[in-house]
Design a protein around this motif. Structure first.
Motif, PDB file in Angstrom:
ATOM      1  N   HIS A 174       0.528  -4.991 -10.729  1.00 25.64           N
ATOM      2  CA  HIS A 174      -0.805  -4.474 -11.031  1.00 25.64           C
ATOM      3  C   HIS A 174      -1.109  -3.398  -9.994  1.00 25.64           C
ATOM      4  N   VAL A 175      -1.462  -2.210 -10.481  1.00 25.42           N
ATOM      5  CA  VAL A 175      -1.671  -1.056  -9.606  1.00 25.42           C
ATOM      6  C   VAL A 175      -3.168  -0.775  -9.512  1.00 25.42           C
ATOM      7  N   PHE A 176      -3.635  -0.656  -8.278  1.00 22.58           N
ATOM      8  CA  PHE A 176      -5.040  -0.360  -7.996  1.00 22.58           C
ATOM      9  C   PHE A 176      -5.115   0.860  -7.090  1.00 22.58           C
ATOM     10  N   GLU A 177      -6.220   1.599  -7.186  1.00 15.90           N
ATOM     11  CA  GLU A 177      -6.497   2.631  -6.194  1.00 15.90           C
ATOM     12  C   GLU A 177      -7.582   2.100  -5.273  1.00 15.90           C
ATOM     13  N   GLN A 178      -7.388   2.291  -3.965  1.00 15.62           N
ATOM     14  CA  GLN A 178      -8.410   1.915  -2.998  1.00 15.62           C
ATOM     15  C   GLN A 178      -9.383   3.075  -2.856  1.00 15.62           C
ATOM     16  N   VAL A 179     -10.651   2.795  -3.067  1.00 15.16           N
ATOM     17  CA  VAL A 179     -11.696   3.817  -2.910  1.00 15.16           C
ATOM     18  C   VAL A 179     -12.726   3.306  -1.931  1.00 15.16           C
ATOM     19  N   LYS A 180     -13.384   4.222  -1.236  1.00 14.58           N
ATOM     20  CA  LYS A 180     -14.390   3.837  -0.243  1.00 14.58           C
ATOM     21  C   LYS A 180     -15.741   3.671  -0.887  1.00 14.58           C
TER      22      LYS A 180
ATOM     23  N   ARG B 131      -4.479   9.917  -1.273  1.00 12.25           N
ATOM     24  CA  ARG B 131      -5.063   8.834  -2.061  1.00 12.25           C
ATOM     25  C   ARG B 131      -4.228   7.589  -1.833  1.00 12.25           C
ATOM     26  N   VAL B 132      -4.900   6.445  -1.832  1.00 13.39           N
ATOM     27  CA  VAL B 132      -4.241   5.198  -1.448  1.00 13.39           C
ATOM     28  C   VAL B 132      -4.211   4.248  -2.652  1.00 13.39           C
ATOM     29  N   PHE B 133      -3.000   3.795  -2.965  1.00 17.38           N
ATOM     30  CA  PHE B 133      -2.778   2.883  -4.083  1.00 17.38           C
ATOM     31  C   PHE B 133      -2.185   1.586  -3.558  1.00 17.38           C
TER      32      PHE B 133
ATOM     33  N   VAL C 128       0.845  -1.193   0.000  1.00 16.54           N
ATOM     34  CA  VAL C 128       0.000   0.000   0.000  1.00 16.54           C
ATOM     35  C   VAL C 128       0.879   1.242   0.000  1.00 16.54           C
ATOM     36  N   HIS C 129       0.492   2.214  -0.820  1.00 10.88           N
ATOM     37  CA  HIS C 129       1.247   3.457  -0.969  1.00 10.88           C
ATOM     38  C   HIS C 129       0.271   4.627  -0.864  1.00 10.88           C
ATOM     39  N   GLU C 130       0.605   5.619  -0.059  1.00 13.46           N
ATOM     40  CA  GLU C 130      -0.234   6.816   0.074  1.00 13.46           C
ATOM     41  C   GLU C 130       0.438   7.973  -0.647  1.00 13.46           C
ATOM     42  N   ILE C 131      -0.349   8.695  -1.451  1.00 13.56           N
ATOM     43  CA  ILE C 131       0.165   9.830  -2.208  1.00 13.56           C
ATOM     44  C   ILE C 131      -0.782  11.005  -2.008  1.00 13.56           C
ATOM     45  N   ASP C 132      -0.228  12.164  -1.695  1.00 18.69           N
ATOM     46  CA  ASP C 132      -1.015  13.393  -1.596  1.00 18.69           C
ATOM     47  C   ASP C 132      -1.158  13.979  -2.994  1.00 18.69           C
ATOM     48  N   MET C 133      -2.414  14.189  -3.400  1.00 22.34           N
ATOM     49  CA  MET C 133      -2.719  14.733  -4.723  1.00 22.34           C
ATOM     50  C   MET C 133      -3.802  15.790  -4.578  1.00 22.34           C
ATOM     51  N   PRO C 134      -3.822  16.808  -5.465  1.00 21.38           N
ATOM     52  CA  PRO C 134      -4.906  17.782  -5.406  1.00 21.38           C
ATOM     53  C   PRO C 134      -6.266  17.102  -5.591  1.00 21.38           C
ATOM     54  N   ILE C 135      -7.238  17.555  -4.838  1.00 20.96           N
ATOM     55  CA  ILE C 135      -8.598  17.017  -4.956  1.00 20.96           C
ATOM     56  C   ILE C 135      -9.059  17.139  -6.406  1.00 20.96           C
ATOM     57  N   GLY C 136      -9.673  16.075  -6.911  1.00 20.75           N
ATOM     58  CA  GLY C 136     -10.191  16.068  -8.279  1.00 20.75           C
ATOM     59  C   GLY C 136      -9.168  15.660  -9.332  1.00 20.75           C
ATOM     60  N   SER C 137      -7.957  15.278  -8.913  1.00 20.30           N
ATOM     61  CA  SER C 137      -6.941  14.860  -9.885  1.00 20.30           C
ATOM     62  C   SER C 137      -7.427  13.665 -10.684  1.00 20.30           C
ATOM     63  N   LYS C 138      -7.175  13.686 -11.995  1.00 19.31           N
ATOM     64  CA  LYS C 138      -7.586  12.593 -12.876  1.00 19.31           C
ATOM     65  C   LYS C 138      -6.331  11.874 -13.364  1.00 19.31           C
ATOM     66  N   ILE C 139      -6.195  10.608 -12.982  1.00 17.42           N
ATOM     67  CA  ILE C 139      -5.025   9.824 -13.364  1.00 17.42           C
ATOM     68  C   ILE C 139      -5.090   9.510 -14.856  1.00 17.42           C
ATOM     69  N   ILE C 140      -3.980   9.796 -15.552  1.00 19.15           N
ATOM     70  CA  ILE C 140      -3.935   9.530 -16.989  1.00 19.15           C
ATOM     71  C   ILE C 140      -2.910   8.462 -17.350  1.00 19.15           C
ATOM     72  N   SER C 141      -1.969   8.160 -16.441  1.00 22.87           N
ATOM     73  CA  SER C 141      -0.971   7.140 -16.732  1.00 22.87           C
ATOM     74  C   SER C 141      -0.288   6.700 -15.447  1.00 22.87           C
TER      75      SER C 141
END
Length: 90
Positions: free
Chosen positions: A84-90, A52-54, A16-29
């Protein structure tokens, strides 16, 4: 202003990896850059940041069931290893 930012995972490898990103960021790659797992995202640079948690899982490796839904982001090959990379969402 809207821009593309990159975010390195704080550590490489499984787990598990935590990354601080601006709210509303859209992952493109999501790829390796040099030896670092890296996410590129379209961001609104003035937005406040959220955590955000990956999760990175290797092919054939066990991983824990969780109370979070996992959203697939990317598959990354590094030599003989495939991640394989996933984002954890609630």
């Amino acid at each position: 202003m809207t821009k593309v930012y990159k975010f390195h995972f704080p550590k490489n490898g499984f787990g598990v990896h935590e990354i601080d990103m601006p709210i509303g960021s859209k992952i493109i790659s999501c790829q390796l850059q040099s030896v670092f797992f890296t996410i590129w995202a379209i961001v609104h640079e003035n937005n406040i940041y959220e955590k955000r948690v990956f999760e990175v899982v290797g092919t054939g490796q066990p991983f824990e069931d969780s109370r979070f839904e996992r959203v697939f982001i990317a598959t990354i090959q590094a030599g003989v290893m495939v991640f394989h990379v996933f984002e954890q969402v609630k």
